[in-house]
Every structure is written in C-alpha cells, then in structure tokens.
Motif scaffolding. Structure first.
Motif, short mmCIF file in Angstrom:
data_model
loop_
_atom_site.label_atom_id
_atom_site.label_comp_id
_atom_site.label_asym_id
_atom_site.label_seq_id
_atom_site.Cartn_x
_atom_site.Cartn_y
_atom_site.Cartn_z
N HIS A 164 2.53 -9.39 2.72
CA HIS A 164 1.71 -9.88 1.61
C HIS A 164 0.43 -9.05 1.55
N ILE A 165 0.19 -8.43 0.41
CA ILE A 165 -0.96 -7.55 0.26
C ILE A 165 -1.96 -8.15 -0.73
N ALA A 166 -3.21 -8.26 -0.26
CA ALA A 166 -4.31 -8.67 -1.14
C ALA A 166 -5.35 -7.57 -1.17
N ILE A 167 -5.85 -7.28 -2.35
CA ILE A 167 -6.99 -6.38 -2.50
C ILE A 167 -8.18 -7.26 -2.87
N GLU A 168 -9.20 -7.21 -2.03
CA GLU A 168 -10.32 -8.13 -2.18
C GLU A 168 -11.59 -7.37 -2.57
N ILE A 169 -12.24 -7.84 -3.60
CA ILE A 169 -13.50 -7.27 -4.05
C ILE A 169 -14.56 -8.35 -4.04
N ILE A 170 -15.73 -8.04 -3.50
CA ILE A 170 -16.82 -9.01 -3.45
C ILE A 170 -17.60 -8.95 -4.76
N GLU A 171 -17.81 -10.11 -5.33
CA GLU A 171 -18.56 -10.20 -6.58
C GLU A 171 -20.05 -10.09 -6.29
N MET A 172 -20.62 -8.98 -6.69
CA MET A 172 -22.04 -8.71 -6.51
C MET A 172 -22.62 -8.20 -7.82
N GLY A 188 1.19 -3.42 -12.03
CA GLY A 188 2.45 -2.72 -11.90
C GLY A 188 2.73 -2.20 -10.51
N LEU A 189 1.77 -2.34 -9.59
CA LEU A 189 1.95 -1.92 -8.21
C LEU A 189 2.30 -3.12 -7.34
N PRO A 190 2.90 -2.90 -6.16
CA PRO A 190 3.33 -4.03 -5.32
C PRO A 190 2.17 -4.71 -4.59
N VAL A 191 1.23 -5.23 -5.38
CA VAL A 191 0.09 -5.99 -4.87
C VAL A 191 0.34 -7.46 -5.17
N ASP A 192 0.16 -8.31 -4.16
CA ASP A 192 0.40 -9.74 -4.36
C ASP A 192 -0.81 -10.46 -4.93
N GLU A 193 -2.00 -10.00 -4.59
CA GLU A 193 -3.22 -10.64 -5.08
C GLU A 193 -4.32 -9.61 -5.30
N ILE A 194 -5.08 -9.80 -6.36
CA ILE A 194 -6.41 -9.22 -6.47
C ILE A 194 -7.36 -10.40 -6.27
N ARG A 195 -8.07 -10.40 -5.21
CA ARG A 195 -8.88 -11.57 -4.84
C ARG A 195 -10.36 -11.28 -5.10
N ILE A 196 -10.99 -12.14 -5.87
CA ILE A 196 -12.41 -12.02 -6.17
C ILE A 196 -13.16 -12.93 -5.20
N LYS A 197 -13.92 -12.32 -4.32
CA LYS A 197 -14.61 -13.08 -3.27
C LYS A 197 -16.10 -13.18 -3.60
N PRO A 198 -16.64 -14.39 -3.67
CA PRO A 198 -18.09 -14.51 -3.90
C PRO A 198 -18.87 -13.90 -2.74
N PHE A 199 -20.05 -13.43 -3.04
CA PHE A 199 -20.92 -12.89 -2.01
C PHE A 199 -21.30 -14.01 -1.05
N VAL A 294 -20.33 -21.55 -2.30
CA VAL A 294 -19.51 -20.60 -3.06
C VAL A 294 -18.06 -20.57 -2.61
N LEU A 295 -17.71 -21.33 -1.58
CA LEU A 295 -16.34 -21.28 -1.07
C LEU A 295 -15.32 -21.64 -2.13
N SER A 296 -15.66 -22.61 -2.96
CA SER A 296 -14.70 -23.07 -3.97
C SER A 296 -14.59 -22.11 -5.14
N LYS A 297 -15.43 -21.06 -5.18
CA LYS A 297 -15.43 -20.14 -6.31
C LYS A 297 -14.51 -18.95 -6.13
#
Length: 313
Positions: A164-172, A188-199, A294-297
């Motif tokens: 399972h692959i996630a790409i995570e970016i921190i929202e800043m 279109g790539l074999p990525v399971d999640e793009i995860r937006i992580k709060p700062f 911010v955990l719930s965001k």
C-alpha cells in the motif's frame, strides 16, 4: 470543562496496545523546516540489534497482532540493518508500515523493501514544485526524490505487489494552494492514497511562525494517543505519544521493562487520567500541544484514493 471532556475510555485499558512505533534511528539526512530535527539538539544513534530483537520478542509475546510503525523521529532507511529489521518483523507475522523522505529510496532499496514484505509505505513529499520542495526539505533534491518515488511505483507495477503506497504532503502556507496540481501528477499511477496532512507542531517543539496557520483553540475532547499507541526510541525509551520528540514523558526502558509493564503502568494511567479530566496543563508533554486540534482534518483525495485500507499513520 472536565465533565465535558470525560470519555468512556478507561484509565486502565482493558485491551492491548495495537500500534507501536519502533525507531531504528533518530539520525536524518535532511533538516526540514517542520521537523523537530531542525529545532532540537538531541543525542543521535542507531538501535542496537540485540535491543531490537528483545523488543520484537516482547511484542510478539504480548500481542502478535500489533501494527508496527518502523519509524519515529529519524529517517529509518539510514539504519544499516533496516532490511534485516523488516525481514525479522515479517518473519514474526507483523504488519509493518514505514515512512520515508524518499531521498535514499534507490532501486536496490526499493526492491529490498518490497521483497522483504513491507505492507505499507508513506512517501513524505512536499513536491509541489522544485523551489518549494527544496525550501521545505533542506538538503533534498527535488528531481532525485521524485524519480525515487516514480521508480518505486514502476517496480510495484512490474512486480504486481500489493504494498500500500501513500504519498503524503503537509499542508503549509507554501503548499496549500498547489496541492490539487500536485495530486494530478500521480493520477493513473499505482498510488493508493494522496494524503493531505495538517501541519503539526510536535507538542510545541516546532513553532508555526510563517510556516502554517496555528489552530484557533483546543477541542473539547481529550487526545486519544495514550489509549492507542506507544513509541520506543532507538535507545529503548518508552513514550506515550508519537510527537514526544523532546522525550518529556519517559515511561520506561525497553532494556528492562516490557510493553505489558508500560501499557497500564502508573505513568500511563496518570497521563490518561489527566487527559480524561481536561488537565492538559498538568502534563508537560501536552500543555503546549495543539496537534489534537488538527488530527481530524487529515484526509485523502478521493480521486486518487483507490484503497479501502485504513489510514496507517
């Protein structure tokens, strides 16, 4: 206020901890602006192999269904025996998640992680563009990090692995307006999640300043981390939370103590009791922490998220 914060969760947990961070190392090859590495002077080291074996054996006897997070403050791929660690965990039938800044994720390492049976991997990558990325992840090269991610995706596709692959970016401030374009790059790539992580401020260790907007106020419910996780540092210290980079609430030492000893030990019950009662200021670790707000965001982008797997970090 205390009455509003009261949970049904017990001070003494009747269930076993199911989520444990094991820190192979707190060394890191970057100095990212949102990371405690850029703020703290800390003793650095690599987990001793014998200590690692003791910890794994302890967890196996305590709860063989524990979910292992094979990272904490440092970059785990720096540990010279990281693949051996992963193989040993998989031989003991643990599910394992690893997060990496991707800078060391060359082809050899990618095949090593996949062949060892890694279940989940998160790529921490604020790659909205070269200038932004390299101003955030100090010491990294945008083109190299991106190619490491794309190379891993090609290997996943070639080998038909279920990792399972996630790409995570921190929202800043520097990334928030560019996230949609960033996400489009991986369609279109074999990525399971793009995860937006709060700062996150790492319990007050990292200041918001001009990096991100600080949350306006604490929520009226207690943080659930001491009810759901433990962290074990590279030198064996037990911590109740995944953001205690300053080691402010040491609960024991894995050289001498077991997970069972710690999970419902006096110190863990004390922090749970205070959080249940809203007494955040009585816990040094928690009194300056805004992370619960911010955990719930945290969320994933539906168009990319093609997996039903639960959020693993």
């Amino acid at each position: 206020m205390a009455e509003e914060l009261s949970w049904s969760y017990p001070v003494s947990a009747w269930y076993k901890v199911g989520n444990i961070y094991i820190e192979p190392t707190n060394h890191c090859n970057l100095r990212c602006i949102m990371c405690p590495h850029s703020k703290l002077e800390m003793k650095e080291g690599f987990m001793d192999w014998d200590l690692f074996l003791k910890i794994v054996n302890d967890i196996s006897l305590y709860n063989p269904e524990t979910f292992i997070q094979l990272f904490y403050v440092g970059e785990s791929l720096l540990h010279p025996r990281i693949l051996e660690m992963l193989r040993h965990l998989k031989q003991n039938n643990f599910r394992v998640h690893l997060a990496t800044n991707t800078t060391l994720l060359n082809e050899k390492m990618a095949y090593g992680l996949i062949n060892a049976g890694l279940d989940f991997i998160t790529f921490s990558f604020e790659g909205v563009d070269k200038e932004t990325y390299e101003s955030i992840r100090i010491g990294a090269n945008y083109e190299s990090a991106l190619e490491n991610i794309l190379g891993f995706l090609r290997i996943k596709d070639k080998e038909k692995t279920n990792i399972h692959i996630a790409i995570e970016i921190i929202e800043m401030n520097a990334t928030k307006d560019k996230i949609p374009v960033f996400a489009d790059r991986f369609k279109g790539l074999p990525v399971d999640e793009i995860r937006i992580k709060p700062f996150l401020g790492w319990a007050g260790t990292v200041g918001y300043n001009k990096i991100a907007v600080k949350p306006s106020g604490r929520t009226n419910y207690p943080c659930n981390r001491p009810w759901r996780m433990l962290a074990i540092t590279w030198d064996g210290l037990f911590l109740p939370c995944c953001v205690d980079a300053r080691r402010e609430y040491i609960m024991g030492d894995a050289h001498n103590d077991s997970v069972a000893d710690i999970w419902n030990g006096e110190k863990m019950q004390d922090i749970r009791k205070k959080l249940k009662n809203g007494e955040y200021n009585e816990v040094e670790l928690c009194k300056n922490c805004s992370d619960i707000e911010v955990l719930s965001k945290r969320f994933t982008i539906p168009e990319i998220n093609n997996s039903n797997t639960a959020n693993v970090k």
